[in-house]
Motif scaffolding. Structure first.
Motif, PDB file in Angstrom:
ATOM      1  N   MET A 156       0.816  -1.190   0.000  1.00 14.76           N
ATOM      2  CA  MET A 156       0.000   0.000   0.000  1.00 14.76           C
ATOM      3  C   MET A 156       0.860   1.253   0.000  1.00 14.76           C
ATOM      4  O   MET A 156       0.558   2.210  -0.689  1.00 14.76           O
ATOM      5  CB  MET A 156      -0.931  -0.036   1.229  1.00 14.76           C
ATOM      6  CG  MET A 156      -1.883   1.103   1.275  1.00 14.76           C
ATOM      7  SD  MET A 156      -3.075   0.940  -0.056  1.00 14.76           S
ATOM      8  CE  MET A 156      -4.233   2.142   0.371  1.00 14.76           C
ATOM      9  N   ALA A 157       1.929   1.256   0.780  1.00 17.09           N
ATOM     10  CA  ALA A 157       2.807   2.423   0.843  1.00 17.09           C
ATOM     11  C   ALA A 157       3.466   2.664  -0.506  1.00 17.09           C
ATOM     12  O   ALA A 157       3.658   3.815  -0.927  1.00 17.09           O
ATOM     13  CB  ALA A 157       3.857   2.234   1.923  1.00 17.09           C
ATOM     14  N   ARG A 158       3.779   1.571  -1.190  1.00 20.37           N
ATOM     15  CA  ARG A 158       4.399   1.695  -2.510  1.00 20.37           C
ATOM     16  C   ARG A 158       3.431   2.338  -3.498  1.00 20.37           C
ATOM     17  O   ARG A 158       3.824   3.180  -4.307  1.00 20.37           O
ATOM     18  CB  ARG A 158       4.814   0.303  -2.984  1.00 20.37           C
ATOM     19  CG  ARG A 158       5.580   0.288  -4.234  1.00 20.37           C
ATOM     20  CD  ARG A 158       6.021  -1.128  -4.528  1.00 20.37           C
ATOM     21  NE  ARG A 158       6.667  -1.190  -5.809  1.00 20.37           N
ATOM     22  CZ  ARG A 158       7.012  -2.282  -6.400  1.00 20.37           C
ATOM     23  NH1 ARG A 158       6.790  -3.453  -5.814  1.00 20.37           N
ATOM     24  NH2 ARG A 158       7.597  -2.266  -7.562  1.00 20.37           N
ATOM     25  N   ILE A 212       0.928   4.444  -2.772  1.00 17.57           N
ATOM     26  CA  ILE A 212       0.772   5.858  -2.427  1.00 17.57           C
ATOM     27  C   ILE A 212       1.998   6.653  -2.863  1.00 17.57           C
ATOM     28  O   ILE A 212       1.876   7.752  -3.409  1.00 17.57           O
ATOM     29  CB  ILE A 212       0.509   6.016  -0.919  1.00 17.57           C
ATOM     30  CG1 ILE A 212      -0.861   5.422  -0.581  1.00 17.57           C
ATOM     31  CG2 ILE A 212       0.576   7.478  -0.504  1.00 17.57           C
ATOM     32  CD1 ILE A 212      -1.154   5.371   0.894  1.00 17.57           C
ATOM     33  N   ARG A 213       3.176   6.090  -2.650  1.00 22.38           N
ATOM     34  CA  ARG A 213       4.402   6.770  -3.061  1.00 22.38           C
ATOM     35  C   ARG A 213       4.427   6.957  -4.575  1.00 22.38           C
ATOM     36  O   ARG A 213       4.798   8.007  -5.078  1.00 22.38           O
ATOM     37  CB  ARG A 213       5.631   5.967  -2.610  1.00 22.38           C
ATOM     38  CG  ARG A 213       6.924   6.694  -2.890  1.00 22.38           C
ATOM     39  CD  ARG A 213       8.155   6.029  -2.287  1.00 22.38           C
ATOM     40  NE  ARG A 213       7.899   4.764  -1.621  1.00 22.38           N
ATOM     41  CZ  ARG A 213       8.526   3.633  -1.913  1.00 22.38           C
ATOM     42  NH1 ARG A 213       9.458   3.608  -2.838  1.00 22.38           N
ATOM     43  NH2 ARG A 213       8.249   2.528  -1.264  1.00 22.38           N
ATOM     44  N   ARG A 214       3.991   5.919  -5.317  1.00 24.59           N
ATOM     45  CA  ARG A 214       3.955   6.014  -6.776  1.00 24.59           C
ATOM     46  C   ARG A 214       2.965   7.088  -7.228  1.00 24.59           C
ATOM     47  O   ARG A 214       3.234   7.843  -8.160  1.00 24.59           O
ATOM     48  CB  ARG A 214       3.608   4.669  -7.378  1.00 24.59           C
ATOM     49  CG  ARG A 214       3.867   4.625  -8.876  1.00 24.59           C
ATOM     50  CD  ARG A 214       3.640   3.272  -9.440  1.00 24.59           C
ATOM     51  NE  ARG A 214       2.186   3.022  -9.433  1.00 24.59           N
ATOM     52  CZ  ARG A 214       1.608   1.851  -9.453  1.00 24.59           C
ATOM     53  NH1 ARG A 214       2.343   0.760  -9.451  1.00 24.59           N
ATOM     54  NH2 ARG A 214       0.315   1.720  -9.464  1.00 24.59           N
TER      55      ARG A 214
END
Length: 58
Positions: free
Chosen positions: A1-3, A5-7
């Motif tokens: 999930m963090a990946r 959002i970062r993308r």
């Protein structure tokens, strides 16, 4: 999930492009309004000079 959002935050440039287009549109609008204002004054002066030289006798 963090990946994900970062993308979205790093790679999404759609918002920046929309803002740039809005700024460009605003600048073009200001230039058009300013040029129309100048042109209308010149046109008004031309008609005023022409009308003062026209003599209408009844």
């Amino acid at each position: 999930m963090a990946r994900f959002i970062r993308r979205l935050l790093v790679e999404d440039k759609g918002g920046a492009t929309a803002i740039e287009l809005c700024i460009l549109t605003a600048l073009i609008s200001v230039a058009i309004i300013a040029s129309l204002h100048t042109f209308s004054n010149q046109l008004n002066n031309t008609f005023a000079a022409a009308s003062s030289k026209i003599a209408i006798t009844p």
